[in-house]
Design a protein around this motif. Structure first.
Motif, PDB file in Angstrom:
ATOM      1  N   PHE A  86       0.834  -1.197   0.000  1.00 49.72           N
ATOM      2  CA  PHE A  86       0.000   0.000   0.000  1.00 49.72           C
ATOM      3  C   PHE A  86       0.869   1.247   0.000  1.00 49.72           C
ATOM      4  O   PHE A  86       2.054   1.223   0.342  1.00 49.72           O
ATOM      5  N   GLY A  87       0.236   2.364  -0.381  1.00 47.81           N
ATOM      6  CA  GLY A  87       0.938   3.646  -0.383  1.00 47.81           C
ATOM      7  C   GLY A  87       1.194   4.140   1.030  1.00 47.81           C
ATOM      8  O   GLY A  87       0.341   4.021   1.912  1.00 47.81           O
ATOM      9  N   ILE A  88       2.383   4.716   1.244  1.00 54.03           N
ATOM     10  CA  ILE A  88       2.775   5.213   2.575  1.00 54.03           C
ATOM     11  C   ILE A  88       2.496   6.707   2.632  1.00 54.03           C
ATOM     12  O   ILE A  88       2.997   7.480   1.798  1.00 54.03           O
ATOM     13  N   HIS A  89       1.693   7.085   3.607  1.00 53.45           N
ATOM     14  CA  HIS A  89       1.329   8.489   3.805  1.00 53.45           C
ATOM     15  C   HIS A  89       2.230   9.104   4.870  1.00 53.45           C
ATOM     16  O   HIS A  89       2.581   8.451   5.852  1.00 53.45           O
ATOM     17  N   LYS A  90       2.596  10.363   4.669  1.00 53.77           N
ATOM     18  CA  LYS A  90       3.457  11.044   5.636  1.00 53.77           C
ATOM     19  C   LYS A  90       2.675  11.307   6.917  1.00 53.77           C
ATOM     20  O   LYS A  90       1.602  11.908   6.900  1.00 53.77           O
ATOM     21  N   CYS A  91       3.264  10.864   8.031  1.00 52.78           N
ATOM     22  CA  CYS A  91       2.605  11.030   9.332  1.00 52.78           C
ATOM     23  C   CYS A  91       3.331  12.029  10.235  1.00 52.78           C
ATOM     24  O   CYS A  91       2.806  12.397  11.284  1.00 52.78           O
ATOM     25  N   GLY A  92       4.554  12.422   9.886  1.00 51.25           N
ATOM     26  CA  GLY A  92       5.322  13.357  10.702  1.00 51.25           C
ATOM     27  C   GLY A  92       6.128  12.710  11.806  1.00 51.25           C
ATOM     28  O   GLY A  92       6.696  13.403  12.650  1.00 51.25           O
ATOM     29  N   HIS A  93       6.181  11.369  11.810  1.00 50.99           N
ATOM     30  CA  HIS A  93       6.942  10.649  12.838  1.00 50.99           C
ATOM     31  C   HIS A  93       8.135   9.910  12.214  1.00 50.99           C
ATOM     32  O   HIS A  93       8.533   8.846  12.689  1.00 50.99           O
ATOM     33  N   GLU A  94       8.681  10.470  11.158  1.00 48.54           N
ATOM     34  CA  GLU A  94       9.777   9.782  10.462  1.00 48.54           C
ATOM     35  C   GLU A  94      11.030   9.688  11.330  1.00 48.54           C
ATOM     36  O   GLU A  94      11.732   8.672  11.323  1.00 48.54           O
ATOM     37  N   LYS A  95      11.295  10.748  12.074  1.00 49.46           N
ATOM     38  CA  LYS A  95      12.495  10.744  12.913  1.00 49.46           C
ATOM     39  C   LYS A  95      12.290   9.943  14.193  1.00 49.46           C
ATOM     40  O   LYS A  95      13.204   9.233  14.646  1.00 49.46           O
ATOM     41  N   SER A  99       3.924   3.939  17.958  1.00 48.12           N
ATOM     42  CA  SER A  99       3.105   2.753  17.688  1.00 48.12           C
ATOM     43  C   SER A  99       2.077   3.053  16.600  1.00 48.12           C
ATOM     44  O   SER A  99       1.710   4.209  16.362  1.00 48.12           O
ATOM     45  N   GLY A 100       1.603   1.991  15.956  1.00 53.10           N
ATOM     46  CA  GLY A 100       0.655   2.163  14.859  1.00 53.10           C
ATOM     47  C   GLY A 100      -0.664   2.760  15.317  1.00 53.10           C
ATOM     48  O   GLY A 100      -1.262   3.590  14.609  1.00 53.10           O
ATOM     49  N   ALA A 101      -1.153   2.379  16.506  1.00 49.61           N
ATOM     50  CA  ALA A 101      -2.436   2.889  17.003  1.00 49.61           C
ATOM     51  C   ALA A 101      -2.374   4.388  17.268  1.00 49.61           C
ATOM     52  O   ALA A 101      -3.258   5.150  16.836  1.00 49.61           O
ATOM     53  N   SER A 102      -1.315   4.838  17.967  1.00 50.98           N
ATOM     54  CA  SER A 102      -1.183   6.276  18.257  1.00 50.98           C
ATOM     55  C   SER A 102      -0.918   7.071  16.985  1.00 50.98           C
ATOM     56  O   SER A 102      -1.342   8.230  16.860  1.00 50.98           O
ATOM     57  N   CYS A 103      -0.243   6.450  16.010  1.00 53.73           N
ATOM     58  CA  CYS A 103       0.011   7.137  14.738  1.00 53.73           C
ATOM     59  C   CYS A 103      -1.293   7.367  13.978  1.00 53.73           C
ATOM     60  O   CYS A 103      -1.532   8.454  13.436  1.00 53.73           O
ATOM     61  N   LEU A 104      -2.170   6.359  13.949  1.00 53.06           N
ATOM     62  CA  LEU A 104      -3.438   6.508  13.234  1.00 53.06           C
ATOM     63  C   LEU A 104      -4.372   7.494  13.929  1.00 53.06           C
ATOM     64  O   LEU A 104      -5.118   8.226  13.267  1.00 53.06           O
ATOM     65  N   THR A 105      -4.339   7.545  15.267  1.00 54.89           N
ATOM     66  CA  THR A 105      -5.167   8.537  15.981  1.00 54.89           C
ATOM     67  C   THR A 105      -4.706   9.955  15.684  1.00 54.89           C
ATOM     68  O   THR A 105      -5.523  10.866  15.542  1.00 54.89           O
ATOM     69  N   SER A 106      -3.383  10.143  15.572  1.00 58.53           N
ATOM     70  CA  SER A 106      -2.874  11.477  15.234  1.00 58.53           C
ATOM     71  C   SER A 106      -3.221  11.861  13.792  1.00 58.53           C
ATOM     72  O   SER A 106      -3.410  13.043  13.483  1.00 58.53           O
ATOM     73  N   LEU A 125      -8.344   0.860  19.788  1.00 57.57           N
ATOM     74  CA  LEU A 125      -8.233   1.910  18.768  1.00 57.57           C
ATOM     75  C   LEU A 125      -9.598   2.225  18.167  1.00 57.57           C
ATOM     76  O   LEU A 125      -9.918   3.397  17.902  1.00 57.57           O
ATOM     77  N   GLN A 126     -10.413   1.201  17.973  1.00 56.75           N
ATOM     78  CA  GLN A 126     -11.772   1.433  17.454  1.00 56.75           C
ATOM     79  C   GLN A 126     -12.590   2.307  18.397  1.00 56.75           C
ATOM     80  O   GLN A 126     -13.279   3.243  17.957  1.00 56.75           O
ATOM     81  N   ASN A 127     -12.519   2.036  19.684  1.00 54.63           N
ATOM     82  CA  ASN A 127     -13.263   2.828  20.668  1.00 54.63           C
ATOM     83  C   ASN A 127     -12.753   4.260  20.745  1.00 54.63           C
ATOM     84  O   ASN A 127     -13.543   5.198  20.923  1.00 54.63           O
ATOM     85  N   ALA A 128     -11.441   4.438  20.614  1.00 54.91           N
ATOM     86  CA  ALA A 128     -10.861   5.789  20.657  1.00 54.91           C
ATOM     87  C   ALA A 128     -11.277   6.607  19.438  1.00 54.91           C
ATOM     88  O   ALA A 128     -11.555   7.813  19.545  1.00 54.91           O
ATOM     89  N   LEU A 129     -11.338   5.960  18.270  1.00 60.07           N
ATOM     90  CA  LEU A 129     -11.709   6.674  17.041  1.00 60.07           C
ATOM     91  C   LEU A 129     -13.215   6.885  16.941  1.00 60.07           C
ATOM     92  O   LEU A 129     -13.669   7.823  16.277  1.00 60.07           O
TER      93      LEU A 129
END
Length: 258
Positions: A86-95, A99-106, A125-129
């Motif tokens: 899949f395509g990789i989207h910039k999340c701002g956590h490159e450096k 975790s994947g859950a906190s990255c998707l919430t951000s 993660l489902q409940n948080a979103l």
């Protein structure tokens, strides 16, 4: 059952399209747990999910999710292979990857602009979103993909957004009040307004409901002229035949008719 499931998905995705501007191709943020469930159930994501949502789909992930699946080792290797396609989207956590859950919430904090659909099997993660407005959540229930119904927060936010379209802003109300005051002052100061009184106030007649009805005049018998029944006398005329008249003329006698 399959028809009902597709109808629910169509109704849910239409809500997000109408209320929050979601459009095709739908952007789906995928994590490692969702990819692992698809590998275990042998589901072709690129074929099944567009049919389920009724439109084109664009699968996306983040660098944090890819690094997380790589760190988990051999147990999640099928999910790692799927995620890397899949395509990789910039999340701002490159450096500093997180975790994947906190990255998707951000990534979904400002989902009004980004319009992501999050696909995950992580219930926390489902409940948080689900609490956040305008964030659709997708997950596997056995072999079937399910799009969660809109949350109450999303429904309330959509109602407020719909009502705000018809309400005036503070700037618009200020402009309207200033325009009204300027128009009234111009009318009062104009000479035409002075020469023509009663522009706004006009004389009103009595209320017909409060008035008493007019009394009808009764015609007396004495006022009606009487007509006498007079019997006309008919006059009878006797017709004399011609030959008798000629004989009488010959005799030179006067004719008397009674």
């Amino acid at each position: 059952m399959r028809l009902k499931r597709h109808q629910k998905a169509e109704r849910n995705i239409n809500f997000y399209c109408v209320s929050f501007g979601f459009r095709k191709p739908f952007q789906i943020l995928v994590d490692g747990t969702f990819c692992m469930a698809s590998a275990q159930n042998r589901v072709q994501l690129r074929e099944d999910i567009p049919k389920y949502l009724g439109g084109d789909v664009k699968f996306l992930t983040t660098q944090c999710v890819v690094l997380e699946t790589e760190a988990l080792g051999i147990t999640v290797r099928p999910a790692m292979h799927i995620v890397k396609n899949f395509g990789i989207h910039k999340c701002g956590h490159e450096k500093k990857p997180i975790s994947g859950a906190s990255c998707l919430t951000s990534m979904t904090k400002d989902n009004m602009k980004t319009r992501y659909i999050v696909a995950t099997q992580d219930k926390s993660l489902q409940n948080a979103l689900y609490v956040l407005p305008a964030v659709p959540v997708m997950y596997f229930n056995g072999l079937s993909v399910i799009l969660k119904a809109p949350s109450p927060t999303s429904i309330d936010y959509a109602k407020q957004k719909r009502q705000s379209r018809f309400n005036l802003t503070e700037h618009e109300t200020n402009v309207l009040t200033s325009m009204k005051s300027s128009i009234t002052t111009e009318l009062i100061s104009s000479e035409e307004f002075k020469d023509y009184p009663g522009v706004f106030k006009r004389a009103k007649g009595p209320n017909p409901l409060s008035c008493k009805p007019k009394k009808k005049k009764l015609v007396e018998d004495n006022d009606i002229p009487k007509v006498e029944n007079k019997i006309k006398r008919k006059r009878k005329r006797v017709k004399i035949p011609k030959h008798i008249k000629e004989e009488l003329k010959k005799m030179n006698k006067p004719i008397s008719i009674s």
